[in-house]
Motif scaffolding. Sequence first.
Motif, mmCIF file in Angstrom:
data_model
loop_
_atom_site.group_PDB
_atom_site.id
_atom_site.type_symbol
_atom_site.label_atom_id
_atom_site.label_comp_id
_atom_site.label_asym_id
_atom_site.label_seq_id
_atom_site.Cartn_x
_atom_site.Cartn_y
_atom_site.Cartn_z
ATOM 1 N N LEU A 1 0.822 -1.221 0.000
ATOM 2 C CA LEU A 1 0.000 0.000 0.000
ATOM 3 C C LEU A 1 0.851 1.263 0.000
ATOM 4 O O LEU A 1 0.355 2.351 -0.347
ATOM 5 C CB LEU A 1 -0.934 0.014 1.216
ATOM 6 N N LYS A 2 2.115 1.156 0.363
ATOM 7 C CA LYS A 2 3.007 2.325 0.411
ATOM 8 C C LYS A 2 3.903 2.438 -0.820
ATOM 9 O O LYS A 2 4.622 3.418 -0.972
ATOM 10 C CB LYS A 2 3.896 2.248 1.666
ATOM 11 N N MET A 3 3.869 1.423 -1.691
ATOM 12 C CA MET A 3 4.789 1.378 -2.826
ATOM 13 C C MET A 3 4.173 2.045 -4.048
ATOM 14 O O MET A 3 3.123 1.643 -4.528
ATOM 15 C CB MET A 3 5.172 -0.072 -3.125
ATOM 16 N N GLY A 4 4.871 3.063 -4.540
ATOM 17 C CA GLY A 4 4.402 3.783 -5.714
ATOM 18 C C GLY A 4 5.053 3.256 -6.987
ATOM 19 O O GLY A 4 5.218 2.052 -7.172
ATOM 20 N N THR A 5 5.439 4.149 -7.868
ATOM 21 C CA THR A 5 6.040 3.748 -9.145
ATOM 22 C C THR A 5 7.422 3.155 -8.914
ATOM 23 O O THR A 5 8.114 3.490 -7.960
ATOM 24 C CB THR A 5 6.150 4.950 -10.096
ATOM 25 N N PHE A 6 7.807 2.271 -9.827
ATOM 26 C CA PHE A 6 9.078 1.555 -9.714
ATOM 27 C C PHE A 6 10.102 2.164 -10.659
ATOM 28 O O PHE A 6 9.830 2.355 -11.847
ATOM 29 C CB PHE A 6 8.870 0.074 -10.048
ATOM 30 N N ASP A 7 11.263 2.496 -10.126
ATOM 31 C CA ASP A 7 12.376 3.015 -10.924
ATOM 32 C C ASP A 7 13.289 1.839 -11.251
ATOM 33 O O ASP A 7 14.074 1.393 -10.404
ATOM 34 C CB ASP A 7 13.136 4.082 -10.132
ATOM 35 N N LYS A 8 13.197 1.338 -12.475
ATOM 36 C CA LYS A 8 13.934 0.131 -12.839
ATOM 37 C C LYS A 8 15.433 0.380 -12.958
ATOM 38 O O LYS A 8 16.233 -0.543 -12.817
ATOM 39 C CB LYS A 8 13.388 -0.449 -14.147
ATOM 40 N N GLU B 1 3.806 -4.839 -9.165
ATOM 41 C CA GLU B 1 3.508 -6.129 -9.778
ATOM 42 C C GLU B 1 3.885 -7.261 -8.824
ATOM 43 O O GLU B 1 4.974 -7.262 -8.235
ATOM 44 C CB GLU B 1 4.294 -6.258 -11.088
ATOM 45 N N LEU B 2 2.985 -8.210 -8.673
ATOM 46 C CA LEU B 2 3.238 -9.355 -7.794
ATOM 47 C C LEU B 2 4.132 -10.365 -8.489
ATOM 48 O O LEU B 2 3.848 -10.798 -9.606
ATOM 49 C CB LEU B 2 1.911 -10.018 -7.416
ATOM 50 N N GLY C 1 4.836 -11.103 -13.871
ATOM 51 C CA GLY C 1 5.958 -11.781 -13.232
ATOM 52 C C GLY C 1 7.237 -11.788 -14.040
ATOM 53 O O GLY C 1 8.196 -12.466 -13.673
ATOM 54 N N HIS C 2 7.273 -11.026 -15.130
ATOM 55 C CA HIS C 2 8.467 -11.001 -15.976
ATOM 56 C C HIS C 2 9.207 -9.664 -15.945
ATOM 57 O O HIS C 2 10.168 -9.480 -16.689
ATOM 58 C CB HIS C 2 8.096 -11.346 -17.417
ATOM 59 N N SER C 3 8.756 -8.743 -15.110
ATOM 60 C CA SER C 3 9.431 -7.445 -14.943
ATOM 61 C C SER C 3 9.658 -6.725 -16.270
ATOM 62 O O SER C 3 10.713 -6.149 -16.507
ATOM 63 C CB SER C 3 10.787 -7.642 -14.230
ATOM 64 N N ASN D 1 -1.339 -5.240 -17.126
ATOM 65 C CA ASN D 1 -2.618 -5.031 -16.457
ATOM 66 C C ASN D 1 -3.724 -5.299 -17.470
ATOM 67 O O ASN D 1 -3.735 -4.724 -18.556
ATOM 68 C CB ASN D 1 -2.696 -3.586 -15.940
ATOM 69 N N SER D 2 -4.657 -6.179 -17.154
ATOM 70 C CA SER D 2 -5.662 -6.585 -18.138
ATOM 71 C C SER D 2 -6.608 -5.452 -18.521
ATOM 72 O O SER D 2 -7.180 -5.456 -19.613
ATOM 73 C CB SER D 2 -6.470 -7.780 -17.613
#
Length: 569
Positions: free
Chosen positions: A157-164, A182-183, A275-277, A284-285
């Motif tokens: 709930l605290k995780m925003g956008t991901f910086d790859k 993403e899970l 699951g493939h990053s 997202n469907s």
Amino acid sequence: MAHKNLAGEQILHRQNPKFHTSVEVDDSVRYLRQNGEKVADNPADRIGAYLGFLASDEYVNDGILTGNKASIERQISYNLVKPENVPESYFDLQRQIAYDQGHGEVYISDRVRQAKIEEIRDEQAESLSEWAEYLSSDAVVAMYPVWFRKMVWDGVLKMGTFDKKRYVYRKRTETTVSPFAELNAEVLANVFGGMAEATSSTSDSGKVQPLSSFAKQYAQYLEEFDDTRSEVLVETRGEWVVFHQTERDDPLEESYEEDINISETAKRLAGSLKGHSTGWCTANSITASYQLKNGDFFVYYSAGSDGRYTTPRIAIRMEDENVAEIRGILPGQNIEDCMIDITMDKLKTLPNGEYSYRTLELNKELAAIDHKVKEGGQLSNENLYFLYCSGVERAISIRDDRIRNLLNGRDRNADIKTIIETSREGAGAIIQHMLDAGLSRVVSSHLDVFIQQMDEQEKNELFETLFSSRYIWIALEKIQVLNLSQEQYKKFSRQIFECLTDQDASFIEKILPELIEAIGKRNVMQLFIDNKLPLLWKFREELQLTDEELKAAQFAMLEDWEKELLGQP
């Protein structure tokens, strides 16, 4: 098989030393004590009592811990961005994306605004539902203890956008519009295993070693997962899979108020990417559904560790018959070097595929230049070459005014001179590149500047190009700039006359003295007779025709009219 129980309460306390005195823990402990429960006042017991309170069917029945559907739905709904909190900066970004793609200034109506807000919330709901359903499933409940599932849920709930690039999650706020993380079940298992290993060793004082937040741990193991997966990415063998366009909504219907009907095709597409990053929003469907309504979607899957083609590497999204996006799995969704040939081979099979790839690349570079200037940067010599010589102006939409804005107020002749002086190529080579890129009008506009920077050999080569190709109109339009010698007039006089129309009398009037001096009156007269007979009479005084020559001209004209009347060639 369940993991062995860990000192979970101590871990949560170590992560947040004030957690045991927080309002939610205080309220839970007070309520339990009022109902006859005995709760010790140390941090571990208080936190343990709080977790038991949440997981109790008698008390809270927290759906994430118990699987209660109503509780899960309430929590998901509560944690979605509120419509009024969607920031204007999000719509500014959408306008900027449209602008960068060459669609010009885009107006976002109230109807579209509401539709985008619903789309944002739907995407967040789907991504969060995946975590909720996973954490509350029977298999996971048997595998992970309550404290760990609670820590994961609170962390997500605290995780925003991901910086790859940096492998960090930015902090989620009430205005964050991105979906939830993403899970990746394998990464999550590694986080739990890592915590088990960390808590099995103690410091000299016998206390559990401090542990970082779930977001940091998840990002760390995700990076390790991707590093391990890089061995699989060496493999380039694979196959293209097409997910065909689904039925498009009627754009006139206000369908955004209705529930989104996600097709099985969209579910298959999104599911194959999870699951493939990849970093693709198509995982997202909801997004996949929107995209498939606009066109087909191609994905290239390479062989995974099991040899099956399941690892997504390239995505090509279509809008009707046009390529709209090409994405890879590198940071910035760039394509891996080893995948470029595979991408290009595929594009050759699609309508306008190669052109679309070139257009997308040009748009990408133009957007980077535009952003640089807007942030106060200056156009470099390389930027000038790109803007004038790359052909980007032909590739972008007629509504796209980025180039006009970038070059507004500049001395374009001075820019061309700078390009020639700083380029490793000569002016002639630059002209040829521009002609090949379809920039003949730009060449014509600045031809005098180019010629000033050319030696005699380059000039001769340019004249050969202009007078013997489809670009002869440049030569005719700029013949005074070319400053032809007598020999050159002699050489190109026939091409000049063959390309003239009967409306070019003013042009002939300009060059006639030079032409007569170069090839002689009789030869000029013959050019008129062979190519532009009707104009011969108009210029009879300039040619100073004798009575005999006038009679010959009249005879030729009568003969020509006679052939025309009889339909003879």
